[in-house]
Design an enzyme around this catalytic site. Structure first.
Site, short mmCIF file in Angstrom:
data_model
loop_
_atom_site.label_atom_id
_atom_site.label_comp_id
_atom_site.label_asym_id
_atom_site.label_seq_id
_atom_site.Cartn_x
_atom_site.Cartn_y
_atom_site.Cartn_z
N CYS A 129 0.84 -1.20 0.00
CA CYS A 129 0.00 0.00 0.00
C CYS A 129 0.87 1.25 0.00
CB CYS A 129 -0.96 -0.01 1.18
SG CYS A 129 -0.17 -0.02 2.81
N PRO A 163 -4.46 -8.82 10.39
CA PRO A 163 -3.37 -9.72 10.79
C PRO A 163 -2.36 -9.97 9.69
CG PRO A 163 -5.47 -10.91 10.59
CD PRO A 163 -5.78 -9.45 10.54
N GLY A 164 -2.82 -9.99 8.43
CA GLY A 164 -1.89 -10.21 7.32
C GLY A 164 -0.89 -9.08 7.20
N THR A 165 -1.38 -7.85 7.30
CA THR A 165 -0.50 -6.68 7.23
C THR A 165 0.51 -6.71 8.37
OG1 THR A 165 -2.20 -5.33 6.18
CG2 THR A 165 -0.42 -4.16 7.29
#
Length: 319
Positions: A129, A163-165
Site C-alpha cells: 500500500c 493480521p496479514g499486514t
C-alpha cells in the site's frame, strides 16, 4: 458487447473483501467466481456467500475442488507472503494468472500509473500500500532528474491493518524499498511504515523525500501533478496534502545519505493523503483502497489481454 473473465480471491480479510466488492461493482472485464479462505467463520466468506459468490474454507485445495475453478482465469492472492509461494505454484500449473497482493514479490512489481501496460507476466506483484501511494512520486521526480536516494514514510490507521499486514511488516519494508529502486528509479531506497493507533482513526498519510541532481523545480512540480492525476484516475481519494517543498543542498553542506555517502543536490519533499472509497471499511482505510484499486486495474488489464489472445479459460458475454 464485452466479455468478462471469472476471478477468484484467496484471503477474505480486509483487502480481499474490499477487492471483492470492487470487482462486483466496478470490474470492466472481470467478475467474481469464488472467494477462498481457511476459517469457516470468516466474515468475508459469509459476506461473499450472501452476495452469491461460490466459497470454500479449505484454502487453495478448496478452490481447486470447486466446479467453477475450471472457468477461473485470474486469482488475486490477499493472504501472506509465506503462503503465496505454494498458491502460485499450484495456480501456474493450471495456467491461471496470479495477482499478488502480498509482499512475496515472486513476479514483477506493478503500479498502474507507472507500468501497467508494459507488464503481462504469469504472476504480478502489487508491491505494498505504501509503495502504491509513494513510488509514483519518486518516478515523477525521476522523469526530470536523477534520484540518488528516496525515502518514504507510510502512516496508516492501526484499525485498517489486519493480521496479514501486521505479519508482513518486514516484507513490507523490503519489498517497498526494492520497488522504489526498480520502479521509482532511485539509486537507493528506504521504506518505513507506521501503524497509527489514534482515535478517531486518521486517513492514510504518506511522505516522500528524494535527493536528486539539481533540476528545474517547476518541471518537477509539473511532473508530480501529472502523476497525481494518473493515480487519481483509479484512486479518486489520492491527493497532495500541501505544496511540494524544495531544499537546495549545497556542496559545502552535503547530506550523509544512508548507503550512499555524502551528497548534495536538490531535496524534494512530497506530502500525500489517501482517502478510501469506503466500499468495505470506512474512508480512513485509504491504504486498502489504493491496493485494491490498483489490483482491480491490473485484473481488468490481464483479462482483456487473455480474451484478446483467445486463451481465457472461461468467460461470459455481458452487456
Amino acid at each position: 458487447m464485452k466479455s468478462k473473465a471469472k476471478v477468484a480471491i484467496i484471503g477474505p480479510g480486509n483487502i480481499g473483501t474490499d477487492l471483492m466488492i470492487k470487482v462486483m461493482r466496478h470490474g470492466t472485464h472481470i467478475e467474481m467466481g469464488a472467494m477462498i479462505g481457511v476459517d469457516p467463520k470468516s466474515d468475508g466468506l459469509a459476506r461473499a456467500q450472501r452476495m452469491g459468490v461460490a466459497i470454500s474454507s479449505d484454502g487453495i485445495d478448496g478452490l481447486l475442488a470447486l466446479d467453477v475453478f475450471k472457468e477461473i482465469d485470474i486469482v488475486f492472492d490477499a493472504t501472506s507472503a509465506g503462503a503465496h509461494k505454494r498458491h502460485n505454484d499450484v495456480l501456474q500449473a493450471h495456467g491461471v494468472q496470479v495477482i499478488d497482493l502480498t509482499p512475496a514479490a515472486i513476479g514483477p512489481y506493478v503500479i498502474p500509473a507507472i507500468n501497467l501496460e508494459s507488464e503481462n507476466a504469469p504472476n504480478m506483484n502489487m508491491v505494498t500500500c505504501g509503495g502504491q501511494a509513494t513510488i509514483p512520486m519518486v518516478a515523477a521526480i525521476s522523469r526530470v532528474t536523477k534520484v540518488h536516494y528516496a525515502e518514504i514514510v507510510a502512516s496508516i490507521s492501526s484499525k485498517s491493518a489486519g493480521p496479514g499486514t501486521r505479519a508482513n511488516i518486514d516484507e513490507f519494508t523490503e519489498t517497498t524499498r526494492k520497488a522504489i529502486e526498480q520502479l521509482g528509479g532511485a539509486s537507493r531506497g528506504k521504506a518505513i511504515i507506521i501503524l497509527n493507533p489514534a482515535e478517531p482513526p486518521l486517513i492514510m498519510r504518506d511522505t516522500v523525500f528524494a535527493l536528486s541532481d539539481p533540476a528545474d523545480q517547476g518541471k518537477i512540480e509539473d511532473s508530480i501533478a501529472q502523476m497525481v492525476a494518473s493515480v487519481q484516475a483509479y484512486v479518486p481519494g489520492y491527493r497532495l496534502k500541501q505544496k511540494v517543498q524544495f531544499d537546495v543542498i549545497t556542496a559545502d553542506k552535503p547530506l550523509n545519505v544512508p548507503g550512499v555517502g555524502l551528497k548534495h543536490g536538490l531535496k524534494t519533499s512530497v506530502f500525500l493523503e489517501v482517502e478510501g472509497a469506503a466500499h468495505y471499511l470506512p474512508s480512513y482505510a485509504g491504504n486498502l483502497d489504493i491496493m485494491t484499486s490498483a489490483a482491480l486495474a491490473c485484473g481488468d488489464m490481464m483479462a482483456r489481454r487473455r480474451m484478446a489472445a483467445g486463451i481465457a479459460r472461461g468467460h461470459k458475454e455481458a452487456v
